[in-house]
Design an enzyme around this catalytic site. Sequence first.
Site, mmCIF file in Angstrom:
data_model
loop_
_atom_site.group_PDB
_atom_site.id
_atom_site.type_symbol
_atom_site.label_atom_id
_atom_site.label_comp_id
_atom_site.label_asym_id
_atom_site.label_seq_id
_atom_site.Cartn_x
_atom_site.Cartn_y
_atom_site.Cartn_z
ATOM 1 N N ARG A 103 50.632 24.466 7.042
ATOM 2 C CA ARG A 103 50.728 25.064 5.583
ATOM 3 C C ARG A 103 51.439 23.813 4.860
ATOM 4 N NH1 ARG A 103 50.323 30.607 2.187
ATOM 5 N NH2 ARG A 103 48.337 30.555 3.287
ATOM 6 N N HIS A 130 41.583 25.619 1.677
ATOM 7 C CA HIS A 130 41.996 26.817 2.343
ATOM 8 C C HIS A 130 41.189 27.314 3.235
ATOM 9 C CE1 HIS A 130 44.754 30.022 3.910
ATOM 10 N NE2 HIS A 130 44.781 30.689 2.573
ATOM 11 N N GLN A 133 41.059 31.094 5.149
ATOM 12 C CA GLN A 133 40.740 32.017 4.104
ATOM 13 C C GLN A 133 38.916 32.107 3.823
ATOM 14 O OE1 GLN A 133 42.961 34.548 2.363
ATOM 15 N NE2 GLN A 133 40.884 35.125 2.047
ATOM 16 N N ASP A 224 41.264 33.620 -7.711
ATOM 17 C CA ASP A 224 42.423 33.493 -7.246
ATOM 18 C C ASP A 224 43.636 33.205 -8.213
ATOM 19 O OD1 ASP A 224 44.523 32.597 -5.650
ATOM 20 O OD2 ASP A 224 43.680 30.464 -5.310
ATOM 21 N N CYS A 264 41.683 36.173 -2.462
ATOM 22 C CA CYS A 264 42.483 35.760 -1.315
ATOM 23 C C CYS A 264 43.910 36.515 -1.130
ATOM 24 C CB CYS A 264 42.590 34.175 -1.102
ATOM 25 S SG CYS A 264 43.547 33.693 -2.653
ATOM 26 N N ARG A 292 40.910 38.057 7.833
ATOM 27 C CA ARG A 292 41.763 36.959 8.514
ATOM 28 C C ARG A 292 42.091 37.128 9.917
ATOM 29 N NH1 ARG A 292 44.501 34.139 4.468
ATOM 30 N NH2 ARG A 292 44.669 32.426 6.360
#
Length: 304
Positions: A103, A130, A133, A224, A264, A292
């Site tokens: 990340r 991402h 996700q 988001d 998310c 996830r």
Amino acid sequence: MNNLKGRDLLSLADLQTSEILELLDLAKQLKTGKLQPSFERKTLGLLFRKASTRTRVSFSVAMHQLGGHVIDLLPSSTQVGRGEPVEDTARVLDRYVDALAVRTFAQSELETFANYCKIPIINALSDREHPCQALADLLTITENFGDLKGLTLTYFGDGNNMAHSLMLGCALVGMNVRIASPIGFMPSPEIVAQTKKIATGKSEVLITNDPRLAAKGAQVVYTDVWASMGQEQEADDRIPLFQPFQLNSELMALADKKAIVLHCLPAHRGEEITAEVLEGDQSKVWDEAENRLHAQKALLVSIL
Ligand code: CP
Ligand code: NVA
């Protein structure tokens, strides 16, 4: 079984349509517990330069449940934080761990890891994408609607990493995708072009500054945060610009009556989404967060 062994996942577009659908099927089987694969003595490294709750914990639990092991490579307690070159870190970690989830900020850092490692590199969030996700999101959508083809997902807000992976993911599985963002915060033109190319002849892509137009009849509504990790200093200035894109009951009234709400997480109630919508009956955000675990388990089983 799919053919993902040894592959990297830097962008959702690294996967073909059939590979995504196979991963979703595998995730569903793993979720029921009917399929319990295990790999002893496999180690996943987690190298995270940004905070994480869901991604860190779901990868760790997934590896534990599969009989493997995780090493948390915190920049503060490794030489990563003291500036050891990524090229060197990559070549060393390649000799120890079986896969690495990274990340970070720049997508180019992920590409460097991939270039200097033979092991699979997983994008655990970058400024550009991402993908893990988005896989969990597609799993949540198929759990609610069955066939993904022909459904419409509308994303409201910043044309960020999340918007990018959803655009690519939706186009790949034959979903229509609409992004409604303020001027100046639209998704990257390269990702828009890539999405349109994938969608050609299969589904529709709408990039607009009109949230009401984008909301109409959508089966999946998504938002988001307005300022992502690394953009905290811009957060206050963005609020008035993003206000018309808040996911609230007025936008929900324009969507399909059976629409589901995804985010998310982490969420800022009262900014990109109202508490009423986040906590409402149409919200599937907790299932989405759970997914996830299942989606990443499917990914790990496939690449390791
Ligand atoms: N959605 C998501 O990636 O959450 P974390 O930042 O907590 O990992
Ligand atoms: N766009 C957000 C996603 C967090 C999971 C960020 O990058 O901070």
